[in-house]
Enzyme design. Structure first.
Site, PDB file in Angstrom:
ATOM      1  N   SER A   1       0.786  -1.240   0.000  1.00  0.00           N
ATOM      2  CA  SER A   1       0.000   0.000   0.000  1.00  0.00           C
ATOM      3  C   SER A   1       0.812   1.281   0.000  1.00  0.00           C
ATOM      4  O   SER A   1       0.239   2.368  -0.110  1.00  0.00           O
ATOM      5  CB  SER A   1      -0.950   0.012   1.197  1.00  0.00           C
ATOM      6  OG  SER A   1      -2.021  -0.880   0.984  1.00  0.00           O
TER       7      SER A   1
ATOM      8  N   LYS B   1       0.079   3.636  -2.830  1.00  0.00           N
ATOM      9  CA  LYS B   1      -0.987   4.637  -2.805  1.00  0.00           C
ATOM     10  C   LYS B   1      -0.446   6.058  -2.808  1.00  0.00           C
ATOM     11  O   LYS B   1      -1.165   7.004  -3.142  1.00  0.00           O
ATOM     12  CB  LYS B   1      -1.893   4.411  -1.596  1.00  0.00           C
ATOM     13  CG  LYS B   1      -2.681   3.101  -1.647  1.00  0.00           C
ATOM     14  CD  LYS B   1      -3.565   2.930  -0.416  1.00  0.00           C
ATOM     15  CE  LYS B   1      -4.488   1.709  -0.545  1.00  0.00           C
ATOM     16  NZ  LYS B   1      -3.894   0.473  -0.044  1.00  0.00           N
TER      17      LYS B   1
ATOM     18  N   SER C   1      -5.931   3.319   4.492  1.00  0.00           N
ATOM     19  CA  SER C   1      -5.364   2.461   3.447  1.00  0.00           C
ATOM     20  C   SER C   1      -6.449   1.698   2.694  1.00  0.00           C
ATOM     21  O   SER C   1      -6.276   0.529   2.330  1.00  0.00           O
ATOM     22  CB  SER C   1      -4.343   1.479   4.049  1.00  0.00           C
ATOM     23  OG  SER C   1      -3.484   0.989   3.054  1.00  0.00           O
TER      24      SER C   1
END
Length: 417
Positions: free
Chosen positions: A67, A70, A131
């Site tokens: 993640s 991102k 997240s």
């Protein structure tokens, strides 16, 4: 602490002033730093302003980062908002696949409902604080129309930032098998986004420099996600936001998967100087935060921040032709800063002054560019843009009048003979 740093700068600059002449001058330093071997696959620490690499461990090797991906999606979104291509109040409706992903309890998410629309602001906060994976995909749809087109945009954007080694298959960093029918074409189901920690530091630096407002979101410990009156409280996955170690961390993003291990891109603004760290492949959740703290404490315990102010004279002169004086002193054109080992003494800084041409001729006005300075720290790890030194213009410290035209002609004639 700031007074201490200021004293350090004055002390260093006093030493700098003894350096004279064109070429290279050296300041002495025999400081040996203690070794730090973090318990992670790779790690990096950089100055957010200059990109100076203060610490590095296997920083160019690409690994799955989950993640942390991102952050690239966030960069593209903020870029689109600043260009007026999309607004915070733009509303987007999830696809059936994204609704399914948002309700998959194996993954970090906020639940989305079919037929409901969500603002970009909601999705952005859910992405950075919680997240949220499906929310991230929905942002990609809002910008590019489809996941495939958005992945193409991520790849193009990465290259524009100088990142050429990354492997990008999703907006959120999920393993491809979780993406259902929105998987990128011809992608293996076990594929994951891969970046080096240096890549992630580049993205983090770009975000902080160009869109510092991101920190207003990444520092939030929780948000309330409002879905037509149904409230979901989302806690930030960054546990250092509530840590009692006084490191003052206010971002940026965690990442977790079986392949990636436990990852964390952090940033802290301590004593007015911002540092970015990236940890990849820590063994567990606690380890990624503990290793980040170890890295930050290592820097604060072993380094000082050296600031050289604009207009500071470095006592390096440039020869002048056809002037009422034969040389001119120079000053630096803009503020410079470096992290240097504490108690630095011998050969710490290497200063090189290069005249802008082989012949600097009078008249010269005060403040005119007469050359370039390159400043390097001995044993330095370079900068994340690939450069090895700080560069700044060398400006004339004072004006130099030209000599009488007849005398100038005579000197020119003498030079030609």
């Amino acid at each position: 602490m700031l007074k201490k740093l200021k004293k350090l700068g004055i002390s260093f600059l006093t030493s700098l002033m003894v350096v004279t002449g064109i070429g290279q001058g050296f300041i002495n330093a025999d400081q040996t730093l203690p070794q730090l071997d973090l318990e992670a696959k790779s790690a990096i620490a950089v100055d957010a302003k200059t990109g100076q690499i203060i610490y590095a461990k296997d920083d160019k090797q690409t690994y799955p980062v989950a993640s942390m991906s991102k952050l690239l999606t966030a960069y593209i979104l903020l870029q689109a908002i600043h260009k007026g291509e999309i607004t915070w109040e733009t509303r987007v409706t999830p696809t059936a696949t994204e609704v399914d992903i948002s309700n998959n309890t194996e993954l970090t998410n906020v639940p989305l409902q079919e037929g409901h629309s969500y603002t970009i602001r909601q999705l952005y906060q859910a992405m950075l604080v919680g997240s949220a994976n499906a929310a991230t995909m929905l942002i990609g749809n809002a910008i590019s129309g489809t996941q495939t087109k958005f992945i193409d945009k991520m790849r193009e954007t990465a290259k524009s930032l100088g990142i050429t080694d990354a492997k990008i298959y999703s907006a959120n960093g999920l393993t491809a098998k979780y993406l259902g029918d929105e998987i990128y074409p011809n992608t293996d189901e076990n594929a994951e986004n891969e970046f080096s920690v240096r890549d992630m530091a580049i993205i983090s630096q770009k975000l902080i420099k160009e869109y510092p407002e991101i920190l207003e979101t990444t520092k939030l410990t929780k948000i309330d996600f409002n879905d037509n009156g149904e409230i979901t409280t989302v806690n930030n996955t960054n546990e250092l936001l509530q840590d009692d170690s006084n490191l003052e961390v206010d971002g940026l993003k965690t990442g977790t998967s079986d392949a990636a291990g436990y990852c964390f891109a952090s940033t802290t603004n301590k004593d007015g100087h911002r540092i970015i760290t990236v940890i990849a492949g820590a063994k567990d959740n606690d380890a990624r935060f503990d290793q980040t703290k170890n890295l930050l404490n290592y820097i604060y315990n072993n380094y000082d921040y050296l600031a050289i102010s604009t207009n500071q004279a470095l006592r390096q002169d440039i020869k002048v032709k056809y002037g009422k004086q034969s040389s001119i002193s120079t000053i630096i054109g803009n503020d410079l800063s470096l992290w240097v080992p504490k108690n630095t003494r011998a050969k710490a800084l290497q200063i090189k002054l290069t005249p802008k041409s082989s012949k600097i001729e009078a008249p010269i006005k005060q403040g005119e560019t007469v050359g370039d300075y390159q400043i390097t720290i001995a044993g330095n790890l370079g900068f994340i843009d690939g450069s090895t030194d700080l560069k700044t213009k060398a400006l004339a410290a004072n004006s130099v009048e030209g000599i009488n035209i007849l005398i100038k002609w005579w000197q020119m004639l003498s030079d030609a003979i």
